[in-house]
Write a protein that holds these residues in place. Structure first.
Motif, PDB file in Angstrom:
ATOM      1  N   VAL A 171       0.645  -1.106   0.238  1.00 31.20           N
ATOM      2  CA  VAL A 171      -0.238  -0.257   0.252  1.00 31.20           C
ATOM      3  C   VAL A 171       0.700   1.322   0.037  1.00 31.20           C
ATOM      4  CG1 VAL A 171      -1.930   1.491   1.528  1.00 31.20           C
ATOM      5  CG2 VAL A 171      -2.081  -1.509   1.009  1.00 31.20           C
ATOM      6  N   LEU A 172       0.895   2.195  -1.155  1.00 27.49           N
ATOM      7  CA  LEU A 172       0.530   3.423  -1.000  1.00 27.49           C
ATOM      8  C   LEU A 172       0.199   4.897  -0.315  1.00 27.49           C
ATOM      9  CD1 LEU A 172       3.413   3.976  -4.848  1.00 27.49           C
ATOM     10  CD2 LEU A 172       3.832   3.199  -2.078  1.00 27.49           C
ATOM     11  N   LEU A 173      -0.014   5.061   0.765  1.00 21.93           N
ATOM     12  CA  LEU A 173      -1.586   6.157   1.427  1.00 21.93           C
ATOM     13  C   LEU A 173      -0.296   7.565   1.577  1.00 21.93           C
ATOM     14  CD1 LEU A 173      -3.915   6.221   2.761  1.00 21.93           C
ATOM     15  CD2 LEU A 173      -2.826   5.905   4.948  1.00 21.93           C
ATOM     16  N   CYS A 174      -1.902   7.955   0.014  1.00 19.20           N
ATOM     17  CA  CYS A 174      -1.041   9.151  -0.099  1.00 19.20           C
ATOM     18  C   CYS A 174      -1.656  10.342   1.254  1.00 19.20           C
ATOM     19  CB  CYS A 174      -1.354   9.398  -1.576  1.00 19.20           C
ATOM     20  SG  CYS A 174      -0.437   8.020  -2.692  1.00 19.20           S
ATOM     21  N   LEU A 175      -1.688  10.928   1.445  1.00 23.24           N
ATOM     22  CA  LEU A 175      -1.873  12.572   2.467  1.00 23.24           C
ATOM     23  C   LEU A 175      -1.817  13.991   1.406  1.00 23.24           C
ATOM     24  CD1 LEU A 175      -0.906  10.910   5.251  1.00 23.24           C
ATOM     25  CD2 LEU A 175      -3.014  10.443   5.172  1.00 23.24           C
ATOM     26  N   HIS A 176      -3.461  14.605   1.417  1.00 23.07           N
ATOM     27  CA  HIS A 176      -2.357  16.000   0.491  1.00 23.07           C
ATOM     28  C   HIS A 176      -2.309  16.533   0.980  1.00 23.07           C
ATOM     29  CE1 HIS A 176      -6.275  17.290   2.459  1.00 23.07           C
ATOM     30  NE2 HIS A 176      -6.711  15.842   2.646  1.00 23.07           N
ATOM     31  N   THR A 177      -2.684  17.880   0.758  1.00 19.48           N
ATOM     32  CA  THR A 177      -1.761  19.397   1.425  1.00 19.48           C
ATOM     33  C   THR A 177      -2.647  19.959   2.021  1.00 19.48           C
ATOM     34  OG1 THR A 177      -1.639  20.360  -1.027  1.00 19.48           O
ATOM     35  CG2 THR A 177      -0.045  19.594  -0.949  1.00 19.48           C
ATOM     36  N   ALA A 178      -2.309  20.903   2.274  1.00 17.09           N
ATOM     37  CA  ALA A 178      -3.026  21.973   3.433  1.00 17.09           C
ATOM     38  C   ALA A 178      -3.931  22.611   2.256  1.00 17.09           C
ATOM     39  CB  ALA A 178      -2.106  22.749   4.455  1.00 17.09           C
TER      40      ALA A 178
ATOM     41  N   ILE B  17       3.136   8.229   2.121  1.00 14.70           N
ATOM     42  CA  ILE B  17       3.152   9.619   0.469  1.00 14.70           C
ATOM     43  C   ILE B  17       2.692  11.124   1.252  1.00 14.70           C
ATOM     44  CG2 ILE B  17       4.018  10.504  -0.793  1.00 14.70           C
ATOM     45  CD1 ILE B  17       4.039   7.383  -2.503  1.00 14.70           C
ATOM     46  N   GLY B  18       3.508  11.763   1.773  1.00 15.82           N
ATOM     47  CA  GLY B  18       2.388  12.884   2.580  1.00 15.82           C
ATOM     48  C   GLY B  18       3.612  14.327   1.224  1.00 15.82           C
ATOM     49  N   CYS B  19       2.444  15.578   1.437  1.00 13.96           N
ATOM     50  CA  CYS B  19       3.356  16.723   0.495  1.00 13.96           C
ATOM     51  C   CYS B  19       2.833  17.841   1.379  1.00 13.96           C
ATOM     52  CB  CYS B  19       2.842  16.814  -0.833  1.00 13.96           C
ATOM     53  SG  CYS B  19       3.450  18.190  -1.724  1.00 13.96           S
ATOM     54  N   SER B  20       4.282  18.835   1.526  1.00 13.36           N
ATOM     55  CA  SER B  20       3.638  19.791   2.485  1.00 13.36           C
ATOM     56  C   SER B  20       3.217  19.621   3.887  1.00 13.36           C
ATOM     57  CB  SER B  20       2.221  20.495   2.131  1.00 13.36           C
ATOM     58  OG  SER B  20       2.471  22.105   2.354  1.00 13.36           O
ATOM     59  N   MET B  21       2.193  20.147   4.718  1.00 18.95           N
ATOM     60  CA  MET B  21       2.078  20.480   5.870  1.00 18.95           C
ATOM     61  C   MET B  21       2.268  18.044   6.333  1.00 18.95           C
ATOM     62  SD  MET B  21      -2.400  20.196   6.420  1.00 18.95           S
ATOM     63  CE  MET B  21      -2.894  19.143   5.501  1.00 18.95           C
TER      64      MET B  21
ATOM     65  N   TYR C 279      -7.445  24.495  -5.252  1.00 19.35           N
ATOM     66  CA  TYR C 279      -7.153  25.532  -3.791  1.00 19.35           C
ATOM     67  C   TYR C 279      -8.309  26.117  -3.934  1.00 19.35           C
ATOM     68  CZ  TYR C 279      -3.162  24.236  -1.566  1.00 19.35           C
ATOM     69  OH  TYR C 279      -2.010  23.289  -1.097  1.00 19.35           O
ATOM     70  N   SER C 280      -8.584  27.042  -5.534  1.00 16.28           N
ATOM     71  CA  SER C 280      -9.719  27.534  -5.165  1.00 16.28           C
ATOM     72  C   SER C 280     -10.940  27.023  -4.246  1.00 16.28           C
ATOM     73  CB  SER C 280      -9.593  28.458  -6.658  1.00 16.28           C
ATOM     74  OG  SER C 280     -10.620  27.172  -7.315  1.00 16.28           O
ATOM     75  N   GLN C 281     -10.940  26.107  -4.285  1.00 15.32           N
ATOM     76  CA  GLN C 281     -12.073  24.970  -3.983  1.00 15.32           C
ATOM     77  C   GLN C 281     -12.230  24.310  -2.505  1.00 15.32           C
ATOM     78  OE1 GLN C 281     -12.497  21.490  -6.950  1.00 15.32           O
ATOM     79  NE2 GLN C 281     -12.863  23.686  -8.388  1.00 15.32           N
TER      80      GLN C 281
END
Length: 305
Positions: free
Chosen positions: A40-47, A117-121, A192-194
């Protein structure tokens, strides 16, 4: 279009669903997408964003033929609604709540030893996950993450005379590399606009205020949970120097700067990011990589037959 022409139709292999779970004492309905089979690759989005940032990874057959890729929207983000009573509180993401929701989501889906895998925050959050729960993870890959990131928690996005749906994505878009394809940079801006009112600010509370791992990097055992940190050279929120400081403080951590890329590597320039990601995945899952190499050799043999 002539009567003999057939329109092109593409249905992706990505599947989206909802899971109901309880985290930090609150019922949550969490949206997630997945594709592929394997570790498993568990992916976490940015702030302030959501899991659409990982759509390229989810649709990459070279990845999904070897791995099960799972990406979910945090509560308050994307297609995951806030919990009941959200209107009675100020949204501020804390390290405890963030760690809890990731672990509770993984438990709800029975994800064993995921590589996170996480990006930014989330690139910083994976370090806290590794520090607290190394034995539950197969490794962490932090993108644009560090032990401490200052300066992102700001109140201006709450002002009624500022259109946060334009100012927040424009502020974050400056973090991307000019070499990244415009269509991808525009997509990052659009996502990001949403975001909901105050959500980006509430996320950066965790990123810039609540989490500070300086002086605690030695508490992360990379022999149990390997740590990889990558940051784009154009990132001025979490700079390559910030990430280098984290690598230096965490015994056994690996990584460095990525040329011609910025703060959102998996979304702003996936083909370039993939050249950095694959060697890490091959190192974390060498047996899985041997299977890929054997498949490639078999295919090559077929071509020359």
């Amino acid at each position: 279009m002539s009567s003999t022409e057939t329109p092109t139709v593409l249905i992706e292999d990505v599947v989206g669903r909802y899971v109901h779970l309880n985290s930090s004492g609150r019922d949550q309905r969490i949206y997630f997408e997945e594709a592929g089979n394997g570790p498993v690759l568990l992916c976490l989005h940015t702030a302030g964003a959501d899991s659409r940032q990982y759509r390229h990874l989810l649709n990459d057959p070279e990845i999904t033929s070897r791995f099960r890729v799972v990406a979910f929207d945090l509560p308050w983000h994307g297609r995951s609604l806030p919990p009941e009573g959200w209107w009675e509180e100020e949204y501020l993401l804390t390290a405890d709540a963030y760690v809890a929701i990731v672990r509770d989501f993984a438990a709800a889906l029975n994800l064993e030893q995921p590589t996170v895998i996480g990006c930014s925050m989330a690139g910083s959050l994976v370090l806290e996950l590794a520090r607290r729960h190394a034995d539950e993870l197969g490794g962490v890959i932090g993108l644009s993450g560090a032990l401490k990131v200052n300066g992102r928690f700001q109140d201006w996005s709450l002002r009624p005379d500022i259109n946060a749906q334009q100012s927040v994505p424009s502020w974050t878009s400056s973090l991307m590399a000019p070499q990244s394809p415009e269509v991808s940079r525009r997509e990052v801006w659009w996502i990001y606009s949403q975001g909901g009112p105050g959500i980006y600010r509430g996320d950066t509370y965790f990123y810039s205020q609540d989490l500070d791992l300086r002086g605690r990097g030695h508490e992360i055992d990379t022999s149990v949970c390997p740590v990889y940190l990558l940051t784009g050279e154009y990132d001025h929120a979490c700079t390559p120097a910030d990430t280098a400081d984290a690598i230096a403080e965490i015994p056994g951590a690996k990584g460095g700067a990525m040329k011609e890329i910025g703060h959102f590597p998996m979304a702003e320039n996936y083909p370039l990011f993939k050249t950095h990601l694959l060697p890490i995945l091959d190192e974390l899952h060498p047996t899985n990589n041997e299977s890929r190499d054997n498949d490639s050799l078999a295919l090559e043999g077929t071509r020359h037959a």
